[in-house]
Design an enzyme around this catalytic site. Sequence first.
Site, PDB file in Angstrom:
ATOM      1  CG  ASP A   1       0.732  -2.080   1.807  1.00 50.09           C
ATOM      2  OD1 ASP A   1      -0.486  -2.250   1.600  1.00 50.09           O
ATOM      3  OD2 ASP A   1       1.425  -2.874   2.482  1.00 50.09           O
TER       4      ASP A   1
ATOM      5  CD  GLU B   1       3.860 -13.429   1.418  1.00 51.67           C
ATOM      6  OE1 GLU B   1       2.645 -13.254   1.662  1.00 51.67           O
ATOM      7  OE2 GLU B   1       4.629 -12.508   1.078  1.00 51.67           O
TER       8      GLU B   1
ATOM      9  CG  HIS C   1       9.956  -8.575   2.457  1.00 52.12           C
ATOM     10  ND1 HIS C   1       9.034  -7.801   3.113  1.00 52.12           N
ATOM     11  CD2 HIS C   1      11.142  -7.978   2.639  1.00 52.12           C
ATOM     12  CE1 HIS C   1       9.657  -6.791   3.682  1.00 52.12           C
ATOM     13  NE2 HIS C   1      10.925  -6.873   3.405  1.00 52.12           N
ATOM     14  N   GLY C   2      10.812  -7.985  -1.017  1.00 52.16           N
ATOM     15  CA  GLY C   2      12.077  -7.581  -1.630  1.00 52.16           C
ATOM     16  C   GLY C   2      12.277  -8.081  -3.054  1.00 52.16           C
TER      17      GLY C   2
ATOM     18  N   GLY D   1       5.313  -5.632  -4.017  1.00 53.98           N
ATOM     19  CA  GLY D   1       4.865  -4.252  -3.894  1.00 53.98           C
ATOM     20  C   GLY D   1       5.894  -3.234  -4.331  1.00 53.98           C
ATOM     21  CG  HIS D   2       9.865  -0.882  -2.630  1.00 53.62           C
ATOM     22  ND1 HIS D   2      11.065  -0.798  -3.303  1.00 53.62           N
ATOM     23  CD2 HIS D   2       9.674   0.317  -2.035  1.00 53.62           C
ATOM     24  CE1 HIS D   2      11.577   0.400  -3.102  1.00 53.62           C
ATOM     25  NE2 HIS D   2      10.762   1.092  -2.334  1.00 53.62           N
TER      26      HIS D   2
ATOM     27  CB  THR E   1       8.986  -2.769   4.942  1.00 54.28           C
ATOM     28  OG1 THR E   1       8.105  -3.729   4.364  1.00 54.28           O
ATOM     29  CG2 THR E   1      10.412  -3.296   4.864  1.00 54.28           C
ATOM     30  CB  THR E   2       6.763  -7.034   7.015  1.00 53.32           C
ATOM     31  OG1 THR E   2       5.572  -6.313   6.715  1.00 53.32           O
ATOM     32  CG2 THR E   2       6.455  -8.144   7.981  1.00 53.32           C
TER      33      THR E   2
ATOM     34  NE  ARG F   1       2.863  17.631   0.199  1.00 57.07           N
ATOM     35  CZ  ARG F   1       3.051  18.510  -0.775  1.00 57.07           C
ATOM     36  NH1 ARG F   1       2.043  19.024  -1.411  1.00 57.07           N
ATOM     37  NH2 ARG F   1       4.257  18.853  -1.116  1.00 57.07           N
TER      38      ARG F   1
END
Length: 238
Positions: free
Chosen positions: A9, A151, A191-192, A213-214, A100-101, A18
């Site tokens: 994401d 999850e 998450h995290g 992700g992050h 975020t979620t 942009r």
Amino acid sequence: MAKLSVNIDHIATIRQARGGAEPDPVAAAALAELAGADGITLHLREDRRHIQDRDVEVLRKTIKTRMNLEMALTDEMVAIALKTLPETVTLVPEGRHELTTEGGLDVILLQSSLKQKIALMKQAGIVVSLFIEPDLEQIKASHKVGADYIEIHTGMYCEAKGTSERNEQLRRIELGMSAARKLGLGINAGHGLDYRNILPVLKLPGIEEYNIGHSIISRASLVGIDRAVRDMLTLIKG
Ligand code: PXP
């Protein structure tokens, strides 16, 4: 051995800053797969703030591993899932103003809608996972509505301050996993999670797949996707 599905994401977040075409999450997904990722995760949000419909369509054609489509429990998203046929759908709560979620899905509150929508997607051959807190009642409800997987939301663990709070959150995850296993639910987590806080979680047996992700995309911005994905895979798979 646990699997890694890389959430791309944030590549789309940079592109949207942009409003152009670069960087392309399709290219990022291909590089993550070449580095050994077991799957690609993407969240098509109702407000389309990062991943776009075009990304879902193109990625469906280019992903060579498995597509995990994160989405809200809406008629629009279910229609997209039935058209796209990702290997997995992960249902997540969605608030327009969150960064975020935040927090897990309230499966108890959403029971009837979940039951009906999960059945539709399962009939189409999609594996359905519910993103929930490791809460016993939510886990039981996930089983009741027909989910294949949960999850486990690792956010509270990742944000815990100090060792005792962190251990308490880890214990909560462990208890949740044991309840889920008894009900025959598959278990993913995310998450995290980053390159440090994942280490104690990896010691809990039974998590099939991590959705991350992050931390991976942040590291990728400095060292490249290939190295960032490989570094995480080394931690997960040894
Ligand atoms: N799993 C779910 C269900 C998510 O919504 C997110 C965030 O998009 C993640 C995993 C990945 O979280 P992070 O970007 O913090 O690794």
